[in-house]
Design a protein around this motif. Structure first.
Motif, PDB file in Angstrom:
ATOM      1  N   ALA A 237       0.816  -1.220   0.000  1.00 27.22           N
ATOM      2  CA  ALA A 237       0.000   0.000   0.000  1.00 27.22           C
ATOM      3  C   ALA A 237       0.843   1.261   0.000  1.00 27.22           C
ATOM      4  O   ALA A 237       0.340   2.340   0.320  1.00 27.22           O
ATOM      5  CB  ALA A 237      -0.934  -0.005   1.207  1.00 27.22           C
ATOM      6  N   TRP A 238       2.121   1.158  -0.379  1.00 27.55           N
ATOM      7  CA  TRP A 238       3.006   2.323  -0.271  1.00 27.55           C
ATOM      8  C   TRP A 238       2.548   3.471  -1.171  1.00 27.55           C
ATOM      9  O   TRP A 238       2.849   4.644  -0.894  1.00 27.55           O
ATOM     10  CB  TRP A 238       4.435   1.929  -0.618  1.00 27.55           C
ATOM     11  CG  TRP A 238       4.682   1.669  -2.084  1.00 27.55           C
ATOM     12  CD1 TRP A 238       4.591   0.481  -2.729  1.00 27.55           C
ATOM     13  CD2 TRP A 238       5.034   2.636  -3.073  1.00 27.55           C
ATOM     14  NE1 TRP A 238       4.876   0.631  -4.064  1.00 27.55           N
ATOM     15  CE2 TRP A 238       5.154   1.957  -4.304  1.00 27.55           C
ATOM     16  CE3 TRP A 238       5.269   4.012  -3.052  1.00 27.55           C
ATOM     17  CZ2 TRP A 238       5.487   2.604  -5.496  1.00 27.55           C
ATOM     18  CZ3 TRP A 238       5.608   4.662  -4.234  1.00 27.55           C
ATOM     19  CH2 TRP A 238       5.715   3.959  -5.439  1.00 27.55           C
ATOM     20  N   GLY A 239       1.799   3.174  -2.234  1.00 27.91           N
ATOM     21  CA  GLY A 239       1.319   4.232  -3.122  1.00 27.91           C
ATOM     22  C   GLY A 239       0.428   5.240  -2.416  1.00 27.91           C
ATOM     23  O   GLY A 239       0.309   6.394  -2.854  1.00 27.91           O
ATOM     24  N   ALA A 240      -0.191   4.826  -1.296  1.00 28.44           N
ATOM     25  CA  ALA A 240      -1.037   5.758  -0.536  1.00 28.44           C
ATOM     26  C   ALA A 240      -0.211   6.867   0.094  1.00 28.44           C
ATOM     27  O   ALA A 240      -0.774   7.883   0.531  1.00 28.44           O
ATOM     28  CB  ALA A 240      -1.811   5.000   0.542  1.00 28.44           C
ATOM     29  N   ASP A 315       3.211   3.694   8.283  1.00 29.11           N
ATOM     30  CA  ASP A 315       2.118   2.720   8.274  1.00 29.11           C
ATOM     31  C   ASP A 315       1.983   2.041   6.912  1.00 29.11           C
ATOM     32  O   ASP A 315       1.859   0.819   6.835  1.00 29.11           O
ATOM     33  CB  ASP A 315       0.800   3.401   8.650  1.00 29.11           C
ATOM     34  CG  ASP A 315       0.695   3.670  10.148  1.00 29.11           C
ATOM     35  OD1 ASP A 315       1.430   3.015  10.905  1.00 29.11           O
ATOM     36  OD2 ASP A 315      -0.121   4.522  10.543  1.00 29.11           O
ATOM     37  N   VAL A 316       1.991   2.826   5.847  1.00 28.35           N
ATOM     38  CA  VAL A 316       1.730   2.245   4.522  1.00 28.35           C
ATOM     39  C   VAL A 316       2.997   1.800   3.813  1.00 28.35           C
ATOM     40  O   VAL A 316       2.935   0.960   2.904  1.00 28.35           O
ATOM     41  CB  VAL A 316       0.943   3.238   3.639  1.00 28.35           C
ATOM     42  CG1 VAL A 316      -0.439   3.483   4.208  1.00 28.35           C
ATOM     43  CG2 VAL A 316       1.694   4.556   3.477  1.00 28.35           C
ATOM     44  N   MET A 317       4.145   2.329   4.195  1.00 25.69           N
ATOM     45  CA  MET A 317       5.390   1.930   3.541  1.00 25.69           C
ATOM     46  C   MET A 317       6.039   0.721   4.202  1.00 25.69           C
ATOM     47  O   MET A 317       6.677  -0.095   3.538  1.00 25.69           O
ATOM     48  CB  MET A 317       6.396   3.090   3.557  1.00 25.69           C
ATOM     49  CG  MET A 317       6.111   4.203   2.591  1.00 25.69           C
ATOM     50  SD  MET A 317       7.443   5.432   2.632  1.00 25.69           S
ATOM     51  CE  MET A 317       6.968   6.479   1.255  1.00 25.69           C
ATOM     52  N   VAL A 318       5.892   0.603   5.523  1.00 27.98           N
ATOM     53  CA  VAL A 318       6.664  -0.377   6.278  1.00 27.98           C
ATOM     54  C   VAL A 318       5.781  -1.348   7.051  1.00 27.98           C
ATOM     55  O   VAL A 318       6.020  -2.562   7.047  1.00 27.98           O
ATOM     56  CB  VAL A 318       7.628   0.341   7.245  1.00 27.98           C
ATOM     57  CG1 VAL A 318       8.355  -0.651   8.139  1.00 27.98           C
ATOM     58  CG2 VAL A 318       8.622   1.192   6.469  1.00 27.98           C
ATOM     59  N   ARG A 319       4.782  -0.834   7.761  1.00 24.83           N
ATOM     60  CA  ARG A 319       4.035  -1.656   8.714  1.00 24.83           C
ATOM     61  C   ARG A 319       2.956  -2.515   8.083  1.00 24.83           C
ATOM     62  O   ARG A 319       2.269  -3.255   8.779  1.00 24.83           O
ATOM     63  CB  ARG A 319       3.421  -0.741   9.779  1.00 24.83           C
ATOM     64  CG  ARG A 319       4.474  -0.052  10.647  1.00 24.83           C
ATOM     65  CD  ARG A 319       3.862   0.995  11.531  1.00 24.83           C
ATOM     66  NE  ARG A 319       4.853   1.639  12.407  1.00 24.83           N
ATOM     67  CZ  ARG A 319       4.724   2.865  12.916  1.00 24.83           C
ATOM     68  NH1 ARG A 319       3.640   3.578  12.642  1.00 24.83           N
ATOM     69  NH2 ARG A 319       5.667   3.365  13.684  1.00 24.83           N
ATOM     70  N   GLY A 320       2.757  -2.384   6.786  1.00 25.87           N
ATOM     71  CA  GLY A 320       1.779  -3.224   6.115  1.00 25.87           C
ATOM     72  C   GLY A 320       0.344  -2.809   6.320  1.00 25.87           C
ATOM     73  O   GLY A 320      -0.574  -3.609   6.070  1.00 25.87           O
ATOM     74  N   GLU A 321       0.099  -1.580   6.767  1.00 27.32           N
ATOM     75  CA  GLU A 321      -1.274  -1.114   6.971  1.00 27.32           C
ATOM     76  C   GLU A 321      -1.942  -0.851   5.615  1.00 27.32           C
ATOM     77  O   GLU A 321      -1.273  -0.568   4.621  1.00 27.32           O
ATOM     78  CB  GLU A 321      -1.271   0.172   7.802  1.00 27.32           C
ATOM     79  CG  GLU A 321      -0.749   0.000   9.212  1.00 27.32           C
ATOM     80  CD  GLU A 321      -1.693  -0.812  10.079  1.00 27.32           C
ATOM     81  OE1 GLU A 321      -2.910  -0.783   9.820  1.00 27.32           O
ATOM     82  OE2 GLU A 321      -1.205  -1.496  11.000  1.00 27.32           O
ATOM     83  N   SER A 324      -6.105   2.972   3.745  1.00 29.47           N
ATOM     84  CA  SER A 324      -6.972   3.810   4.581  1.00 29.47           C
ATOM     85  C   SER A 324      -6.249   4.356   5.814  1.00 29.47           C
ATOM     86  O   SER A 324      -6.738   5.283   6.457  1.00 29.47           O
ATOM     87  CB  SER A 324      -8.196   3.011   5.032  1.00 29.47           C
ATOM     88  OG  SER A 324      -7.808   1.846   5.750  1.00 29.47           O
ATOM     89  N   ALA A 325      -5.077   3.821   6.124  1.00 32.86           N
ATOM     90  CA  ALA A 325      -4.344   4.286   7.300  1.00 32.86           C
ATOM     91  C   ALA A 325      -3.855   5.717   7.153  1.00 32.86           C
ATOM     92  O   ALA A 325      -3.535   6.366   8.151  1.00 32.86           O
ATOM     93  CB  ALA A 325      -3.156   3.360   7.578  1.00 32.86           C
ATOM     94  N   VAL A 326      -3.809   6.235   5.922  1.00 38.05           N
ATOM     95  CA  VAL A 326      -3.321   7.608   5.726  1.00 38.05           C
ATOM     96  C   VAL A 326      -4.447   8.630   5.853  1.00 38.05           C
ATOM     97  O   VAL A 326      -4.180   9.841   5.845  1.00 38.05           O
ATOM     98  CB  VAL A 326      -2.646   7.768   4.345  1.00 38.05           C
ATOM     99  CG1 VAL A 326      -1.492   6.790   4.196  1.00 38.05           C
ATOM    100  CG2 VAL A 326      -3.650   7.623   3.214  1.00 38.05           C
ATOM    101  N   LEU A 327      -5.698   8.191   5.983  1.00 37.38           N
ATOM    102  CA  LEU A 327      -6.806   9.153   5.994  1.00 37.38           C
ATOM    103  C   LEU A 327      -6.766  10.059   7.222  1.00 37.38           C
ATOM    104  O   LEU A 327      -6.936  11.281   7.104  1.00 37.38           O
ATOM    105  CB  LEU A 327      -8.143   8.397   5.936  1.00 37.38           C
ATOM    106  CG  LEU A 327      -8.391   7.600   4.646  1.00 37.38           C
ATOM    107  CD1 LEU A 327      -9.740   6.884   4.721  1.00 37.38           C
ATOM    108  CD2 LEU A 327      -8.325   8.528   3.433  1.00 37.38           C
TER     109      LEU A 327
END
Length: 353
Positions: A237-240, A315-321, A324-327
């Motif tokens: 999900a790193w694109g987020a 969260d989205v680059m490393v932790r695998g979230e 939606s974690a960036v909202l």
């Protein structure tokens, strides 16, 4: 649209021709990435330095699985002189010296590093318990299996890159906005633009477009260099992180506008932007994690926009979230940008007073 493109091109060329701007926006942050990447790229788990004085049957009686774990935990050297071994520990050249006294394992440890001291005592106790079970011949009623929550390929550089990227974008956006506003004001360009047949919205849009473009270029360079040189691997999900970075850029542009609005010189605007961003980087986990910081510092960091930018990218680059974690971070950054922009607009002056 023609005016927007022309202004954007002029602003971008001005940025590229200013060697100091290019250095502090691109090269300077990359120096930190290379430094941290070089330090942590081959980092391995630090072992506990143990000096074994004489024979220690406890270690010889460890079962096979415990023996392997023991060798992974301790780096053992042998000595026949207890005083010399204790002196070695006291000087910090070893973490613990162990000896056997009447069936009791005695550990002489240093408390210079309290975290490692606790690990040393807990590990030795676990291995003593294991030897007791092996000596009694009774199987242990419970067993332990440990599993990492991250992928085995995960490296420290994964955690370093998002924080450094957040700091680089914050610094570039804040400094750029502050210096541009004051530079245009001192050169009377603001007044000329006010009288020109170009709307304020077009001018602001061109400045924002260039700053966001620079931020995206920074992101591409950071991730590309991290992947090529240091084995950086991103989650699905790193694109987020891209829209999060765009909102973060707008947030720190608003800080730069505030710095440019309340100061009277370009140097003052840049210094104020530096005063706002640099302490924030230390308090937001850009250079080191805040896990070991006092709770009051962690609470203060939650009030800083850079903390939410860093956490969202982690969260989205490393932790695998999921994406939606960036909202939530985006909402916080957008609110902060709105408030700072309104304050900057209230304090804005077309000319230096």
């Amino acid at each position: 649209m023609i005016a927007f493109v022309a202004l954007s091109r002029a602003i971008l060329l001005g940025f590229l021709r200013d060697k100091s701007s290019v250095f502090f926006a691109i090269i300077f942050p990359l120096m930190f990435l290379v430094l941290f990447g070089g330090v942590f790229s081959d980092q391995t788990q630090s072992k506990v330095d143990l000096v074994q004085v004489g024979d220690v049957p406890v270690f010889d009686q460890l079962p096979d699985g415990a023996r392997e774990a023991f060798e992974e935990t301790f780096d053992v050297t042998s000595s026949d002189d207890l005083d010399e071994a204790i002196a070695t520990v006291r000087k910090g050249d070893a973490d613990v010296a162990v000896e056997m006294q009447d069936g009791e394992l005695v550990a002489h440890y240093t408390q210079t590093d309290q975290v490692k001291a606790a690990i040393t005592q807990g590990s030795l106790q676990a291995f003593v318990d294991g030897s007791n079970v092996a000596a009694s011949g009774a199987p242990p009623p419970y067993t332990l299996r440990t599993e990492r929550v991250e992928d085995d390929s995960l490296k420290t550089i994964q955690f370093v890159t998002p924080g450094l990227l957040g700091w680089a974008v914050a610094m570039s956006a804040a400094f750029g906005a502050a210096a541009t506003l004051q530079g245009w004001r001192q050169s009377k360009l603001l007044r000329r633009l006010q009288l020109a047949p170009v709307s304020t919205r077009t001018v602001v849009g061109a400045r924002v477009a260039v700053t966001v473009t620079i931020a995206l270029v920074q992101m591409a360079i950071f991730l590309g260099l991290g992947a090529a040189a240091f084995g950086l691997t991103l989650t699905g999900a790193w694109g987020a992180a891209v829209p999060l970075l765009v909102v973060g850029t707008l947030c720190f542009m608003s800080l730069g506008l505030l710095a440019g609005a309340v100061t009277s010189t370009t140097e003052g605007a840049v210094n104020m932007a530096n005063f706002l961003v640099l302490p924030m980087a230390f308090l937001s986990g850009s250079f080191f994690p805040l896990d070991g910081a006092p709770s009051w510092i962690q609470n203060i960091s939650l009030l800083l926009p850079l903390r939410h930018l860093n956490d969202g990218m982690l969260d989205v680059m490393v932790r695998g979230e999921p994406a939606s974690a960036v909202l939530a971070p985006m909402a916080i950054l957008a609110a902060f940008a709105t408030v700072m922009t309104l304050v900057a607009a209230r304090l804005f002056r077309w000319e230096t007073t």
